[in-house]
Design a protein around this motif. Sequence first.
Motif, PDB file in Angstrom:
ATOM      1  N   ASN A 110       0.645  -1.121  -0.026  1.00  0.00           N
ATOM      2  CA  ASN A 110       0.091  -0.012  -0.041  1.00  0.00           C
ATOM      3  C   ASN A 110       0.756   1.247   0.296  1.00  0.00           C
ATOM      4  O   ASN A 110       0.403   2.507  -0.707  1.00  0.00           O
ATOM      5  CB  ASN A 110      -1.024   0.072   1.344  1.00  0.00           C
ATOM      6  N   ASP A 111       2.083   1.253   0.699  1.00  0.00           N
ATOM      7  CA  ASP A 111       2.908   2.273   0.566  1.00  0.00           C
ATOM      8  C   ASP A 111       3.487   2.496  -0.642  1.00  0.00           C
ATOM      9  O   ASP A 111       3.804   3.590  -1.107  1.00  0.00           O
ATOM     10  CB  ASP A 111       4.064   2.187   1.487  1.00  0.00           C
ATOM     11  N   LEU A 112       3.771   1.360  -1.604  1.00  0.00           N
ATOM     12  CA  LEU A 112       4.484   1.428  -2.878  1.00  0.00           C
ATOM     13  C   LEU A 112       3.240   2.350  -3.836  1.00  0.00           C
ATOM     14  O   LEU A 112       3.771   2.966  -4.496  1.00  0.00           O
ATOM     15  CB  LEU A 112       4.664   0.184  -3.324  1.00  0.00           C
ATOM     16  N   LEU A 113       1.925   1.840  -3.745  1.00  0.00           N
ATOM     17  CA  LEU A 113       0.865   2.361  -4.459  1.00  0.00           C
ATOM     18  C   LEU A 113       0.716   3.842  -4.266  1.00  0.00           C
ATOM     19  O   LEU A 113       0.420   4.555  -5.073  1.00  0.00           O
ATOM     20  CB  LEU A 113      -0.364   1.417  -3.886  1.00  0.00           C
ATOM     21  N   GLN A 125      -6.272   6.179 -10.559  1.00  0.00           N
ATOM     22  CA  GLN A 125      -7.020   5.114  -9.871  1.00  0.00           C
ATOM     23  C   GLN A 125      -6.941   3.730 -10.650  1.00  0.00           C
ATOM     24  O   GLN A 125      -7.024   2.882 -10.045  1.00  0.00           O
ATOM     25  CB  GLN A 125      -8.426   5.924  -9.220  1.00  0.00           C
ATOM     26  N   GLN A 126      -7.527   4.172 -11.787  1.00  0.00           N
ATOM     27  CA  GLN A 126      -7.543   2.694 -12.824  1.00  0.00           C
ATOM     28  C   GLN A 126      -6.461   2.265 -12.735  1.00  0.00           C
ATOM     29  O   GLN A 126      -6.211   0.954 -12.631  1.00  0.00           O
ATOM     30  CB  GLN A 126      -8.044   3.335 -14.184  1.00  0.00           C
ATOM     31  N   TRP A 127      -5.259   2.662 -13.063  1.00  0.00           N
ATOM     32  CA  TRP A 127      -4.014   1.912 -13.285  1.00  0.00           C
ATOM     33  C   TRP A 127      -3.645   1.474 -11.589  1.00  0.00           C
ATOM     34  O   TRP A 127      -2.970   0.439 -11.683  1.00  0.00           O
ATOM     35  CB  TRP A 127      -2.840   3.078 -13.602  1.00  0.00           C
ATOM     36  N   LEU A 128      -3.694   2.161 -10.628  1.00  0.00           N
ATOM     37  CA  LEU A 128      -3.336   1.572  -9.394  1.00  0.00           C
ATOM     38  C   LEU A 128      -4.276   0.591  -8.973  1.00  0.00           C
ATOM     39  O   LEU A 128      -3.358  -0.463  -8.354  1.00  0.00           O
ATOM     40  CB  LEU A 128      -3.624   2.603  -8.078  1.00  0.00           C
ATOM     41  N   ARG A 129      -5.307   0.184  -9.469  1.00  0.00           N
ATOM     42  CA  ARG A 129      -6.141  -0.764  -9.158  1.00  0.00           C
ATOM     43  C   ARG A 129      -5.491  -2.093  -9.791  1.00  0.00           C
ATOM     44  O   ARG A 129      -5.210  -3.138  -9.386  1.00  0.00           O
ATOM     45  CB  ARG A 129      -7.615  -0.940  -9.646  1.00  0.00           C
ATOM     46  N   VAL A 130      -5.036  -1.814 -11.023  1.00  0.00           N
ATOM     47  CA  VAL A 130      -4.042  -3.011 -11.813  1.00  0.00           C
ATOM     48  C   VAL A 130      -2.862  -3.157 -11.148  1.00  0.00           C
ATOM     49  O   VAL A 130      -2.381  -4.479 -11.059  1.00  0.00           O
ATOM     50  CB  VAL A 130      -3.899  -2.381 -13.190  1.00  0.00           C
ATOM     51  N   LEU A 131      -2.061  -2.330 -10.753  1.00  0.00           N
ATOM     52  CA  LEU A 131      -0.855  -2.381 -10.031  1.00  0.00           C
ATOM     53  C   LEU A 131      -1.219  -3.314  -8.761  1.00  0.00           C
ATOM     54  O   LEU A 131      -0.308  -4.231  -8.316  1.00  0.00           O
ATOM     55  CB  LEU A 131       0.039  -1.190  -9.885  1.00  0.00           C
ATOM     56  N   ALA A 132      -2.108  -2.726  -7.958  1.00  0.00           N
ATOM     57  CA  ALA A 132      -2.470  -3.516  -6.778  1.00  0.00           C
ATOM     58  C   ALA A 132      -2.727  -4.980  -6.974  1.00  0.00           C
ATOM     59  O   ALA A 132      -2.645  -5.638  -5.976  1.00  0.00           O
ATOM     60  CB  ALA A 132      -3.676  -2.842  -6.125  1.00  0.00           C
ATOM     61  N   GLN A 133      -3.016  -5.597  -8.060  1.00  0.00           N
ATOM     62  CA  GLN A 133      -3.164  -6.915  -8.126  1.00  0.00           C
ATOM     63  C   GLN A 133      -1.871  -7.428  -8.712  1.00  0.00           C
ATOM     64  O   GLN A 133      -1.953  -8.806  -8.579  1.00  0.00           O
ATOM     65  CB  GLN A 133      -4.302  -7.113  -9.310  1.00  0.00           C
ATOM     66  N   LEU A 161       1.109  -5.197 -18.964  1.00  0.00           N
ATOM     67  CA  LEU A 161       0.385  -3.798 -18.651  1.00  0.00           C
ATOM     68  C   LEU A 161       0.390  -2.998 -20.061  1.00  0.00           C
ATOM     69  O   LEU A 161       1.172  -3.382 -20.911  1.00  0.00           O
ATOM     70  CB  LEU A 161       1.252  -2.685 -17.902  1.00  0.00           C
ATOM     71  N   SER A 162      -0.615  -2.371 -20.383  1.00  0.00           N
ATOM     72  CA  SER A 162      -0.845  -1.645 -21.574  1.00  0.00           C
ATOM     73  C   SER A 162       0.380  -0.566 -21.720  1.00  0.00           C
ATOM     74  O   SER A 162       1.023  -0.215 -20.869  1.00  0.00           O
ATOM     75  CB  SER A 162      -2.092  -0.667 -21.218  1.00  0.00           C
ATOM     76  N   VAL A 163       0.556   0.081 -23.022  1.00  0.00           N
ATOM     77  CA  VAL A 163       1.513   0.971 -23.336  1.00  0.00           C
ATOM     78  C   VAL A 163       1.464   2.221 -22.505  1.00  0.00           C
ATOM     79  O   VAL A 163       2.411   2.793 -21.894  1.00  0.00           O
ATOM     80  CB  VAL A 163       1.634   1.220 -24.769  1.00  0.00           C
ATOM     81  N   PRO A 164       0.292   2.868 -22.356  1.00  0.00           N
ATOM     82  CA  PRO A 164      -0.071   4.085 -21.634  1.00  0.00           C
ATOM     83  C   PRO A 164       0.543   3.814 -20.231  1.00  0.00           C
ATOM     84  O   PRO A 164       1.125   4.550 -19.641  1.00  0.00           O
ATOM     85  CB  PRO A 164      -1.456   4.263 -21.670  1.00  0.00           C
TER      86      PRO A 164
END
Length: 165
Positions: free
Chosen positions: A74-77, A95-103, A136-139
């Motif tokens: 959570n600190d990394l995120l 927020q959308q990208w952070l959800r992806v990274l959290a997984q 992960l997507s390019v963006p």
Amino acid sequence: MKAYLALLLLVITVASSQVQASAWFTWPTVGESTLKWGWWKIYTAELKTPTGKYLASDSNLALIIRYLRDIDKNDLLSATDKQWQHLGIPSQQRQQWLRVLAQQWPSVKQGDRLVFVKTATEGRFYQHGKPLGKPLSVPLSNAFIGIWLSTATEYPKLRLQLIGQ
């Protein structure tokens, strides 16, 4: 015949990006740096490219982060969100990208190493030589690597060391 050649070209392109992504460890180092906060060292970072030189247009690169402290996922995120705010990425996108990274991201321990490999078609995290989650997507890949390599980064000295200047 044209369709066959187009399909063959697509397969070769995809296969070549996968080979490049899996060969990151053989790439020469462009630069290295250490992130410090006060007197604490947080991590060391190393940038590699197939040529050992960095160009802003490079699509193939690897960022190796060696953690010098235990850091909760959570600190990394949260730190990633802060850096994306600094780069001006809109809240909804962050927020959308952070959800992806959290997984995908684990909490890290001192001595752990996360590797981020970016190609023209995707980005991917690795730990212990194994991929973490889906590509992960390019963006999203560009936004993640921008934390270190964007000219607008919060840490311009670290950026210059990573890109070999």
